[in-house]
Design a protein around this motif. Structure first.
Motif, PDB file in Angstrom:
ATOM      1  N   ILE A 109       0.751  -1.493  -0.290  1.00 47.88           N
ATOM      2  CA  ILE A 109      -0.084   0.201   0.369  1.00 47.88           C
ATOM      3  C   ILE A 109       1.124   1.010   0.082  1.00 47.88           C
ATOM      4  O   ILE A 109       0.582   2.084  -0.795  1.00 47.88           O
ATOM      5  CB  ILE A 109      -0.251   0.124   1.241  1.00 47.88           C
ATOM      6  N   ALA A 110       2.328   1.657   0.695  1.00 45.34           N
ATOM      7  CA  ALA A 110       2.623   2.231   0.770  1.00 45.34           C
ATOM      8  C   ALA A 110       3.465   2.622  -0.544  1.00 45.34           C
ATOM      9  O   ALA A 110       3.780   4.026  -1.034  1.00 45.34           O
ATOM     10  CB  ALA A 110       3.890   1.965   1.934  1.00 45.34           C
ATOM     11  N   THR A 111       3.808   1.522  -0.768  1.00 48.18           N
ATOM     12  CA  THR A 111       4.093   1.578  -2.684  1.00 48.18           C
ATOM     13  C   THR A 111       3.264   2.738  -3.055  1.00 48.18           C
ATOM     14  O   THR A 111       3.248   3.071  -4.314  1.00 48.18           O
ATOM     15  CB  THR A 111       4.613   0.707  -3.399  1.00 48.18           C
ATOM     16  N   LEU A 112       2.552   2.113  -3.433  1.00 54.72           N
ATOM     17  CA  LEU A 112       1.023   2.553  -4.817  1.00 54.72           C
ATOM     18  C   LEU A 112       0.955   3.686  -3.846  1.00 54.72           C
ATOM     19  O   LEU A 112       0.869   4.740  -5.255  1.00 54.72           O
ATOM     20  CB  LEU A 112      -0.567   1.793  -3.717  1.00 54.72           C
ATOM     21  N   PHE A 113       1.307   4.649  -2.448  1.00 53.72           N
ATOM     22  CA  PHE A 113       0.889   6.086  -2.354  1.00 53.72           C
ATOM     23  C   PHE A 113       2.116   6.613  -2.308  1.00 53.72           C
ATOM     24  O   PHE A 113       2.095   7.582  -1.601  1.00 53.72           O
ATOM     25  CB  PHE A 113      -0.060   6.309  -0.968  1.00 53.72           C
ATOM     26  N   LYS A 114       3.233   6.353  -2.379  1.00 58.94           N
ATOM     27  CA  LYS A 114       4.538   6.563  -2.602  1.00 58.94           C
ATOM     28  C   LYS A 114       5.141   7.486  -1.767  1.00 58.94           C
ATOM     29  O   LYS A 114       5.720   8.259  -1.675  1.00 58.94           O
ATOM     30  CB  LYS A 114       4.925   7.591  -3.877  1.00 58.94           C
ATOM     31  N   ASN A 115       4.915   6.068  -0.128  1.00 63.03           N
ATOM     32  CA  ASN A 115       5.009   6.932   0.859  1.00 63.03           C
ATOM     33  C   ASN A 115       6.398   6.302   1.551  1.00 63.03           C
ATOM     34  O   ASN A 115       6.793   4.863   1.754  1.00 63.03           O
ATOM     35  CB  ASN A 115       4.029   6.193   2.083  1.00 63.03           C
ATOM     36  N   GLN A 116       7.479   7.307   1.283  1.00 64.23           N
ATOM     37  CA  GLN A 116       8.828   6.133   1.359  1.00 64.23           C
ATOM     38  C   GLN A 116       9.275   6.143   3.042  1.00 64.23           C
ATOM     39  O   GLN A 116       9.748   5.047   3.086  1.00 64.23           O
ATOM     40  CB  GLN A 116       9.482   7.465   0.559  1.00 64.23           C
ATOM     41  N   GLU A 117       9.071   6.688   3.629  1.00 63.88           N
ATOM     42  CA  GLU A 117       9.088   6.488   4.797  1.00 63.88           C
ATOM     43  C   GLU A 117       8.211   5.181   5.611  1.00 63.88           C
ATOM     44  O   GLU A 117       9.000   4.241   6.140  1.00 63.88           O
ATOM     45  CB  GLU A 117       8.059   8.070   5.809  1.00 63.88           C
ATOM     46  N   LEU A 118       6.891   5.039   4.900  1.00 56.52           N
ATOM     47  CA  LEU A 118       6.603   3.357   5.863  1.00 56.52           C
ATOM     48  C   LEU A 118       6.861   2.649   5.203  1.00 56.52           C
ATOM     49  O   LEU A 118       7.599   1.143   5.336  1.00 56.52           O
ATOM     50  CB  LEU A 118       4.842   3.968   5.380  1.00 56.52           C
ATOM     51  N   ILE A 119       7.440   2.667   3.500  1.00 58.49           N
ATOM     52  CA  ILE A 119       8.394   1.419   2.710  1.00 58.49           C
ATOM     53  C   ILE A 119       9.185   1.732   3.246  1.00 58.49           C
ATOM     54  O   ILE A 119      10.028   0.505   3.731  1.00 58.49           O
ATOM     55  CB  ILE A 119       8.985   2.455   1.067  1.00 58.49           C
ATOM     56  N   CYS A 120      10.517   2.664   3.819  1.00 61.03           N
ATOM     57  CA  CYS A 120      11.522   2.110   4.567  1.00 61.03           C
ATOM     58  C   CYS A 120      11.148   1.070   5.757  1.00 61.03           C
ATOM     59  O   CYS A 120      11.980   0.253   6.123  1.00 61.03           O
ATOM     60  CB  CYS A 120      11.914   3.476   5.063  1.00 61.03           C
ATOM     61  N   PHE A 121      10.270   1.916   6.485  1.00 60.06           N
ATOM     62  CA  PHE A 121      10.415   1.351   8.197  1.00 60.06           C
ATOM     63  C   PHE A 121       9.939  -0.114   7.831  1.00 60.06           C
ATOM     64  O   PHE A 121      10.185  -1.315   8.752  1.00 60.06           O
ATOM     65  CB  PHE A 121       8.859   2.336   8.821  1.00 60.06           C
ATOM     66  N   ALA A 122       8.736   0.105   7.073  1.00 58.61           N
ATOM     67  CA  ALA A 122       8.401  -1.528   6.643  1.00 58.61           C
ATOM     68  C   ALA A 122       9.252  -2.681   6.543  1.00 58.61           C
ATOM     69  O   ALA A 122       9.305  -3.569   6.980  1.00 58.61           O
ATOM     70  CB  ALA A 122       6.874  -1.452   5.403  1.00 58.61           C
ATOM     71  N   LYS A 123      10.451  -2.267   5.356  1.00 53.14           N
ATOM     72  CA  LYS A 123      11.523  -2.934   5.070  1.00 53.14           C
ATOM     73  C   LYS A 123      12.034  -3.748   6.076  1.00 53.14           C
ATOM     74  O   LYS A 123      12.968  -4.581   5.879  1.00 53.14           O
ATOM     75  CB  LYS A 123      12.469  -2.561   3.586  1.00 53.14           C
ATOM     76  N   GLU A 124      12.785  -2.160   6.874  1.00 54.48           N
ATOM     77  CA  GLU A 124      13.548  -2.820   7.424  1.00 54.48           C
ATOM     78  C   GLU A 124      13.222  -3.808   9.142  1.00 54.48           C
ATOM     79  O   GLU A 124      13.293  -4.605   9.471  1.00 54.48           O
ATOM     80  CB  GLU A 124      14.211  -1.052   8.487  1.00 54.48           C
ATOM     81  N   HIS A 125      11.952  -3.334   9.730  1.00 52.84           N
ATOM     82  CA  HIS A 125      10.928  -4.440  10.522  1.00 52.84           C
ATOM     83  C   HIS A 125      10.727  -5.010   9.721  1.00 52.84           C
ATOM     84  O   HIS A 125      11.211  -6.682  10.643  1.00 52.84           O
ATOM     85  CB  HIS A 125       9.906  -3.792  11.081  1.00 52.84           C
ATOM     86  N   GLY A 126      10.017  -5.349   8.160  1.00 53.97           N
ATOM     87  CA  GLY A 126       9.862  -6.485   7.864  1.00 53.97           C
ATOM     88  C   GLY A 126      11.258  -8.123   7.696  1.00 53.97           C
ATOM     89  O   GLY A 126      11.361  -8.592   7.769  1.00 53.97           O
TER      90      GLY A 126
END
Length: 184
Positions: free
Chosen positions: A40-57
C-alpha cells in the motif's frame, strides 16, 4: 513426540511444541504484515512507510528463519495460508489510512508479541534445559520491543476512537490466532 531442538535434547514438550507452532505462525504473519504495508505504501509513494516496513520486515524474516531452523516443518501450523492473508491485511488496511495508523497497529501487534514471548521465556527459565531456545526467544523479544518502541514513538499520543477500536481488534485477533496456531 516433537521437534528436535538442541544437541542432546530429543524433543520438545507438548507445551513448547504448541508455543513454537504459534511463534512460527506469528512470525509468518509478521512478515506478511510488512509486505501488506509495503504494497500500500508503494501505491501511495510513502517512502517513510516503505523504509520502516522493509527494515522491520527483514527482522521478522530473520526471526522466521531462526524459528524454522529449530522447529521441524512437520510440526508447524497447517494454517499458514490464512496467517499470511491475515498478516497482509493487518498491514495493508492501516496503510490505507496513513503512517499514524500503521504505527499504532505495529505498537498493538508488538505489545501482544512481547507478552506472548515473555510467557515462554518465563516457562523456559523455570524448566531448564533449553538454553539455546531461551536465548533465541529473548533475542526475538528484544527485537519486537524495539519495533514496538519505534512505532510508539512515531504514533500519535492520542488515537481516534476508530483507530483505538482497530488496535484492540488487532490485539484480540492476535490472541485468537495464537490459540488456533497452538492446535492446528
Amino acid at each position: 513426540m516433537s521437534a528436535v531442538i538442541e544437541p542432546g535434547i530429543a524433543s520438545y514438550s507438548e507445551y513448547l511444541e504448541q508455543e513454537l507452532r504459534s511463534d512460527h505462525a506469528g512470525e509468518t504473519g509478521a512478515v506478511y504484515i510488512y509486505k501488506g504495508i509495503i504494497a500500500i505504501a508503494t501505491l501511495f509513494k510513502n517512502q517513510e512507510l516503505i523504509c520502516f516496513a522493509k527494515e522491520h520486515g527483514a527482522t521478522e524474516a530473520e526471526h522466521l528463519r531462526l524459528i524454522e531452523a529449530v522447529f521441524e516443518e512437520k510440526y508447524r501450523s497447517r494454517l499458514l495460508g490464512p496467517w499470511r492473508i491475515a498478516g497482509w491485511l493487518t498491514g495493508a488496511i492501516p496503510a490505507l489510512f496513513g503512517r499514524k495508523a500503521v504505527y499504532a497497529t505495529i505498537d498493538a501487534v508488538e505489545t501482544f508479541v512481547e507478552q506472548h514471548y515473555q510467557g515462554q521465556i518465563n516457562h523456559l527459565k523455570i524448566h531448564r534445559g533449553y538454553e539455546q531456545l531461551l536465548d533465541l526467544l529473548v533475542r526475538c523479544q528484544a527485537d519486537e520491543i524495539n519495533h514496538k518502541n519505534e512505532a510508539r514513538s512515531k504514533a500519535s499520543p492520542s488515537l481516534p476512537l476508530a483507530l483505538r477500536a482497530w488496535c484492540a481488534m488487532v490485539g484480540s485477533g492476535s490472541a485468537v490466532a495464537v490459540l488456533l496456531a497452538r492446535r492446528i
